[in-house]
Design a protein around this motif. Structure first.
Motif, short mmCIF file in Angstrom:
data_model
loop_
_atom_site.label_atom_id
_atom_site.label_comp_id
_atom_site.label_asym_id
_atom_site.label_seq_id
_atom_site.Cartn_x
_atom_site.Cartn_y
_atom_site.Cartn_z
N LYS A 1 0.86 -1.19 0.00
CA LYS A 1 0.00 0.00 0.00
C LYS A 1 0.89 1.24 0.00
N ARG B 1 -4.52 9.54 0.16
CA ARG B 1 -5.06 8.33 -0.46
C ARG B 1 -3.96 7.30 -0.55
N GLU C 1 -2.62 0.44 -4.38
CA GLU C 1 -1.93 -0.84 -4.27
C GLU C 1 -0.92 -0.98 -5.41
N GLU D 1 -10.45 -5.00 -1.36
CA GLU D 1 -11.62 -4.98 -0.49
C GLU D 1 -12.80 -5.60 -1.23
N ILE E 1 -10.28 3.22 -7.68
CA ILE E 1 -10.18 2.61 -6.36
C ILE E 1 -9.44 3.53 -5.39
N ALA E 2 -8.41 4.19 -5.87
CA ALA E 2 -7.64 5.08 -5.00
C ALA E 2 -8.50 6.21 -4.44
N THR F 1 -11.59 6.06 -3.58
CA THR F 1 -12.59 5.60 -2.60
C THR F 1 -12.03 5.57 -1.19
N ARG F 2 -10.74 5.79 -1.03
CA ARG F 2 -10.11 5.64 0.28
C ARG F 2 -9.88 6.97 0.99
N GLU G 1 -12.59 8.87 2.27
CA GLU G 1 -13.67 9.20 3.21
C GLU G 1 -13.27 9.04 4.67
N ALA G 2 -12.45 8.04 4.98
CA ALA G 2 -12.10 7.78 6.38
C ALA G 2 -11.33 8.94 7.00
N ARG H 1 -6.22 8.68 10.45
CA ARG H 1 -5.94 9.00 9.04
C ARG H 1 -5.70 10.48 8.85
N THR I 1 -16.40 11.46 -2.46
CA THR I 1 -15.36 10.82 -3.26
C THR I 1 -16.05 9.96 -4.31
#
Length: 668
Positions: A78, A86, A89, A133, A408-409, A411-412, A414-415, A433, A573
């Protein structure tokens, strides 16, 4: 003349696509000697291309085309991108040689002819492996649309009933604005056979990408996300497209899909009134100094968020005797070389522009009210290698998987936008985060400005990252270190004829003053004054705490009016603005079709659904950092309320806007 598209990129049928490629025609030559030479050229290109390829993507391609399960049992790492906001992978280095060898064996003999589209279960499995995921049904639907395997991933299929077909003959839709969402909406209306006109106030399509033509203007989202999904393999020249290339792309798409003949340029809707008797909108349109009237059955506002320039509230602006202009109305005739230049604003536009000004100015003074969180961006300003475009054009599904990996990148993120009470109780600031992003951005800034402790102090924000929009470093920190550049953070008292007067009495004498002060994002639809059913106005509806909507697309009291990117319509996002423009267009066109098929004259958002939706939105917003940390930025309006973003996860919102729920509307 616009050079539209590479002959391969517009086709989904890859075997057919390759037939049209020059490389395929080479392999069809009968001459054995020539074929041997070209096979060698193919092999050389393949070898070079595999050195620039994303091997994590390539292993998925190899598995899909060969069934080699060993490709799916490889380790990944990662890797943080955009300053740690962000992650993406990447394939662990110990597997690189094996993937290159497998790809070479697969592709060394030339284009692959026998290509099949993966079945849904297979595609979902591969997406889960590449993304790391699992995907639920909604997540898979969104992901499949982003994968863009279909000609029109977000198409609307409609076979009009006899009554609807007859009604279509005299049914007119007006789309206000010819930017990204306006073009997406127009394309979808055209595919459904619904007559439309696009009213565009500028002389060209492109929306904000025509309006903002200042030096160094470019996107801050990778070109492989920042594009329509119904267009394939566009040959971008840069990983982050310039303003000029983005505008050319949008005009090219509009030309290809027959939008241009439907556009009225240089015209602006200034007033719109609902006529209850005829169930039409009466539009007053200003063009060439004259105002004419137009009637429409449906109006779709695609004017967007970034269309009305915001001038700073500083006394004396009009007194300045030098050249002064906003970044949205750049004066290309003004000579900048050797001049004393002042720059007000250090958001996305100002930060992007400043290094250019520093390179040509005699002196440059950057006036900063609040420092921005500035992060590096991988491949920003980097050219797309010919070998990478070759992979897109000649390796089946490589483009699709590469585009999917970029999605995909996103989507990460929000956290990092929400408060974590447990983390805060243990002494953290926001969340693990978000705090990690803060440290990464601070480390980057301190490293860049290590020789200037005074600049480090001036450049350190006091609010949390992501409470305002993250800014990409286009050379801002490097420019601050130049001898001809100064950063002024004291308050401005006023602008005088000679320059900018500070509160402490210091006068900065200037020849040119550039205003990079953004947009009036809270003034949705301006300058249009919409008057709806029973005299309903937006000013009345929004008087309490600013602009609101239902789903970012509908407003009670304004029948047969929809909007894209409306109040609180910005998802947190998920893909890019292009993706959401297509999603909004699909929803709105389906709503228009529902009106046509219903036999009713009007469709209007129910007030109770609007109120309930906004109550839920306010409650959900309390969990996000925008209102608590972002006051002063454009995410938060003058009432202290988050008026741009929506608080829900993007997939939850997506599930609500795949299809209109007509129970949310009144037909009359």
């Amino acid at each position: 003349m616009i050079a539209l598209l590479h002959p391969c990129y517009v086709h989904v049928d890859l075997a057919k696509c390759q037939t049209q490629c020059s490389m395929r025609s080479i392999f069809d030559m009968e001459s054995t000697a020539t074929s041997s030479v070209m096979t060698s050229e193919w092999g050389d290109m393949l070898s070079r291309a595999l050195r620039v390829a994303d091997l994590n993507v390539m292993r998925i391609v190899v598995n899909q085309l060969t069934g080699d399960e060993s490709m799916l049992r490889m380790n990944t790492v990662k890797v943080p991108i955009r300053g740690g906001s962000r992650f993406i992978e990447q394939l662990a280095p110990e597997h690189h040689d094996k993937v290159r060898a497998a790809a070479t064996a697969l592709l060394s003999q030339g284009p692959i002819e026998d290509v099949r589209i993966p079945q849904p279960d297979e595609l979902r499995r591969l997406m889960t492996i590449l993304g790391g995921e699992p995907l639920d049904d909604i997540g898979f639907r969104f992901a499949r649309e982003e994968f863009a395997i279909d000609d029109f991933p977000r198409d609307v299929e409609w076979e009009p009933s006899a009554a609807a077909a007859e009604r279509l003959e005299n049914f007119r839709v007006v789309v206000v604005g010819g930017g990204i969402s306006g073009i997406a909406t127009a394309v979808m209306l055209g595919r459904c056979g619904i007559q439309y006109e696009v009213i565009e106030r500028q002389s060209d399509l492109g929306g904000t990408w025509t309006l903002n033509d200042y030096p160094e203007a470019r996107v801050d989202v990778t070109s492989y996300l920042y594009q329509f999904k119904f267009e394939k393999r566009y040959p971008w020249t840069e990983y982050f497209a310039s303003q000029d290339e983005t505008r050319s792309y949008l005009r090219g798409v509009a030309a290809k899909y027959g939008v241009l003949p439907h556009v009225t340029f240089g015209a602006e809707v200034v007033e719109a009134t609902w006529d209850e008797d005829t169930a039409e909108w009466i539009l007053q349109i200003s063009a060439a100094g004259e105002v004419t009237e137009r009637r429409a059955d449906v109006v779709i506002s695609a004017s967007g968020l970034f269309h009305l320039a915001k001038r700073p509230n500083i006394e004396g602006l009009e007194d300045f005797q030098g050249a002064m202009f906003h970044t949205t109305s750049w004066d290309h005739s003004t000579e900048l070389a050797g001049k004393r230049i002042g720059l007000i604003g250090n958001g996305s536009s100002g930060t992007q522009l400043m290094p250019y000004l520093a390179s040509v100015a005699g002196t440059l003074t950057a006036f900063q009210r609040t420092p921005s969180w500035i992060t590096p961006m991988e491949r920003y300003r980097e050219k797309v290698q010919p070998e990478m475009q070759w992979l897109f054009d000649h390796v089946p599904f490589y483009w699709n998987w590469y585009v999917f990996s970029q999605y995909i990148a996103t989507t990460r993120l929000e956290a990092a936008q929400t408060y974590d009470p447990e983390w805060q109780a243990a002494g953290g600031l926001i969340s693990e985060r978000n705090d990690a992003l803060r440290e990464a951005a601070l480390t980057y800034m301190r490293t860049k400005l290590a020789s200037r402790p005074d600049l480090i102090e001036k450049s350190t924000p006091t609010y949390a990252p992501l409470a305002r929009r993250l800014v990409v470093d286009n050379g801002w920190y490097d420019a601050l270190l130049q001898d001809n550049v100064s950063l002024e953070t004291d308050p401005i008292d006023r602008v005088t004829a000679e320059g900018v007067l500070m509160a402490d009495g210091t006068l900065h004498e200037l020849d040119v003053l550039v205003l990079a002060t953004g947009f009036e994002v809270g003034r949705y639809f301006a300058p249009i004054d919409y008057v709806g059913r029973d005299g309903a106005t937006l000013n009345d509806l929004w008087a309490k705490d600013g602009a609101r909507s239902y789903l970012g697309m509908a407003i009670p009291g304004l029948p047969n009016l929809f909007c894209t990117y409306g109040p609180n319509g910005q998802p947190r996002t998920g893909g890019s603005y292009y993706s959401w423009a297509e999603i909004w267009a699909r929803y709105i066109v389906k709503a228009v079709i529902g009106l046509l098929e219903s036999g009713a004259s009007s469709i209007e958002c129910r007030r109770d659904r609007y109120d309930e939706y906004n109550e839920r939105m306010d409650a959900a917003t309390a969990e996000i950092i925008w209102e608590g940390e972002g006051v002063g930025g454009y995410y938060v309006n003058e009432f202290g309320r988050s008026g741009v973003n929506m608080p829900w996860g993007f997939l939850e919102y997506f599930s609500w806007v795949i299809e209109p729920d007509f129970d949310d509307y009144i037909f009359a």
